[in-house]
Motif scaffolding. Sequence first.
Motif, short mmCIF file in Angstrom:
data_model
loop_
_atom_site.label_atom_id
_atom_site.label_comp_id
_atom_site.label_asym_id
_atom_site.label_seq_id
_atom_site.Cartn_x
_atom_site.Cartn_y
_atom_site.Cartn_z
N ARG A 202 0.84 -1.20 0.00
CA ARG A 202 0.00 0.00 0.00
C ARG A 202 0.87 1.24 0.00
NH1 ARG A 202 -5.35 -0.90 0.86
NH2 ARG A 202 -5.91 -3.04 1.40
N SER A 203 0.36 2.29 -0.61
CA SER A 203 1.13 3.53 -0.71
C SER A 203 1.12 4.26 0.63
CB SER A 203 0.51 4.44 -1.78
OG SER A 203 -0.84 4.74 -1.45
N LYS A 288 -3.62 1.60 -3.95
CA LYS A 288 -4.12 2.86 -3.38
C LYS A 288 -5.50 2.61 -2.80
CE LYS A 288 -1.54 6.34 -5.95
NZ LYS A 288 -0.48 5.47 -6.40
N SER A 289 -5.80 3.29 -1.72
CA SER A 289 -7.11 3.14 -1.10
C SER A 289 -8.18 3.71 -2.03
CB SER A 289 -7.16 3.88 0.24
OG SER A 289 -7.08 5.28 0.03
N GLU A 292 -7.98 7.44 -1.99
CA GLU A 292 -6.90 7.99 -2.82
C GLU A 292 -7.29 7.98 -4.29
OE1 GLU A 292 -2.58 7.02 -1.34
OE2 GLU A 292 -3.86 5.30 -0.87
N MET A 293 -7.92 6.89 -4.72
CA MET A 293 -8.37 6.82 -6.11
C MET A 293 -9.42 7.88 -6.40
SD MET A 293 -6.75 4.42 -7.81
CE MET A 293 -7.82 3.86 -9.13
N ARG A 296 -7.81 11.19 -6.99
CA ARG A 296 -7.17 11.27 -8.30
C ARG A 296 -8.18 11.40 -9.43
NH1 ARG A 296 -2.46 7.40 -9.87
NH2 ARG A 296 -2.43 9.02 -11.45
N GLU A 454 -2.28 3.11 -12.99
CA GLU A 454 -1.74 2.47 -11.79
C GLU A 454 -1.19 1.09 -12.07
OE1 GLU A 454 -1.39 3.74 -8.71
OE2 GLU A 454 -2.06 5.65 -9.55
#
Length: 822
Positions: A202-203, A288-289, A292-293, A296, A454
């Motif tokens: 995970r980021s 990414k959670s 987070e997506m 973006r 991604e």
Amino acid sequence: MAMIKHSLHLSGEVVMKKNRDGIITSGIYDGLIYEHLNSVVEKLALVLFTTVDFDSESKSRIEQCMSKGHLVYASFQSSNLSLLILYNILKRNKYPLPVFALEYNRFWFQDLGYIARRLWQYFSSTILRKQYEYVLDTDYVESLIRDNKSILFSLLSKRYFLKRYTQVKYDSLRYLIDVQKRIDEPIFLLPQMIFWNRNPERSGSPLGPLYSIISSLATGDKTLLFAWLSIMTSATPPFVRIATPVNLKEVIEKAKVDDTRQLAVMLRNKLLDDYYHEKRTILGPVLKSQHEMMERVLYHPNVENEIKRLVAEENIPEAKLRSNAYKYFKEIAANFSIIYIRLFEIVLDWMFRKIFDGIRYDAKAIEEIRQAASKGPLVLTPCHKSHLDYLLLSYVFYKNKMCPPHIAGGVNLSFFPMGTIFRHSGAFFMRRTFKGLKLYPTVFKQYIKTIISEGYTVEFFIEGGRSRTGKVAFPKLGFLSYITEAVDEGYNTDVVFVPISINYDRILEESSYVQELKGKEKENESVVSLMQSSKLLNRKYGMVYINFNKTFTLKELKEKLNPVNITEAVAMNIVRRINDVVTITPFSLTTTAILMSSVKGFSRDMVKVNFESLYDYCEYKNYSMSESLKDKSYFDEIIDYVIQSFKEDKILETLKIVGEGKKLEAMPDMYVLPEENRPRMIFYKNSIVHYFLPLTFSSLALRVLHKNGQSSFDSFRSEYVYIRDLFMKEFIYSEDMLEDVMRSIQDVVTYMQMANFATVTQKEITINADREKDAKLRFFGRILQEYLESYYVVCATLLTATHTRIQKKDLLTEIRKNGVRM
């Protein structure tokens, strides 16, 4: 080089002597691995890490290399624990054990004698100032390799990095390359890594490097306690992976440089690339959670600009548009969780054992896909025949240590509770139509482009919905266009398309498809329909056959074809490649033989004759057939099994006649197919009908020529092309059938000559006068009988229609009525 005098005893103990320079060379103890380790540590490791083992592909790789050359394990870990786990697994599987380790510190798991010698060495070098020669300055390791002993070295040793980086003599790879240059037998480097679990990376971590030690991250070195905790608290089991072995001899021969140090750098970089590739294919991209997506996607200029446009042009309040964008994203987006994947695996293990006799696929094809993933994100494009398609590919990928895909599913599947489960298993949802929706298309398109950027594996069904007829349908271009746009706009450098055929002996939706084809509206999925369909799990449906065709990238197709419309070119390439690898199953071949035996009644003997005729052509063309069909001694068993399966479902009936005393008596090996049940069987015939099209078109063309008293090859070709074009919108043709007609025709003509169906000269082709041979040629012409009859019914309905305008639904009703009357 100063040479060491040594002898290796059965006990594993090395006898040391001073060399002529007076240097004591007992530094060899630094790398020696004794057969009998510290019993306390070894037993503790056996208890705590008993579930850790190689995956099946890794075992196969070790076994293949064992007989071909010398084994050197190249580990991507450097801790004592990692080495101990590897040692125990090798021992458990009776594989060659490493007797020496480079760039490792094996101090604490060796026996007390070893520890005492190491302490004495440390005391001698620091207090008594005695000199020790480094083991790679001797021929000791080379002698082990020559004696076919296995060794091990760490590629990611933090402790030895600076020594290796600043002093070339500490570079184990350099040493091994030099050894390979001096010996004839190949040295195989086996890249080895431990996956403590399959948790995606995970980021962003607030703990930095400490996170990999104390967390449940899948890779990296861990202490004994945290490794055990990681395994105990993870949903997925640990395993040891051997990546693609490297033949050092081949590397040296193919290299454009001869300098050992350059070769070592190049090889190290390749191995590190392989390590990264293995992590990405097994764990997927850095995850990414969902939030987070969302950041973006919704803050991307494409979405922002569309909101501004709608505010300006349609006077819609900005707050309302942003609220809608948020709702659309939450409706669409996946929320991947490895815990759900693991739970799904347990459920599917049970379910697939219950309803299928097995799932067949080529493990080598999976490995080719794994390698192809290095070129870009995978885009899985299977045909779509059943709801189980969604589950099968994720299941197969997960079982083969590859990250399951993000799957495009219809929003109809997002009902509670299955929608939540699917979403956490990687599904994202799309509406069937975007018509009339403001902003939704922009949000959805941006989500697709973001997951491509991604690097996620994506799966979507190129046909759109499930095929109700059994054929591979013509492709839908909308979703695919978003992917091609993503590459064109730089979201990723390329994508890798994977055409996949999924075939079933029997499908669960058999009855519902027939009802829908008769005009019944498709029922929306719901909890009620899910509960009702659970009764379908109380029987077997035979085998599942998954075939993967060769992958291709978007760039490769552009360079090869330079098409005007790249999306359409990709789509047609995909469906053609799917058609090329459809498996001919016992059910599809037997069903075709039954349907062509008679309109209603038939004998088993008639079915077998038809079966063998169909098989003969398939064998000639070398089509993909199930394993059971490759042995002709099983034909009788296969035919009986299929007939019995259809009898149990009351699709076929035993023929009964009035006997003595007006009692109905069953006729052995005679059967009846009620007209209302034919559509249930046609589905399976349709799945392979495209394989017979060239022969069927040729048979029909010859029949037309014979009727018109013609025999020229040019006339035959013209009739063939006319019939082919008649069905252009019905079937997906191979490239040969469209672009190289003569090659396609010539192949069939060769078969017809071989089977004595036709007589061929340089300029003429005529039907064989033998009635039996002519009957067999007619047989292949009848393969499309249902299609020709359907075309006739449609044309007759249109010609007699009194309406100048009619609704599609009403027209279909009229066609069905006329079909029944005719």
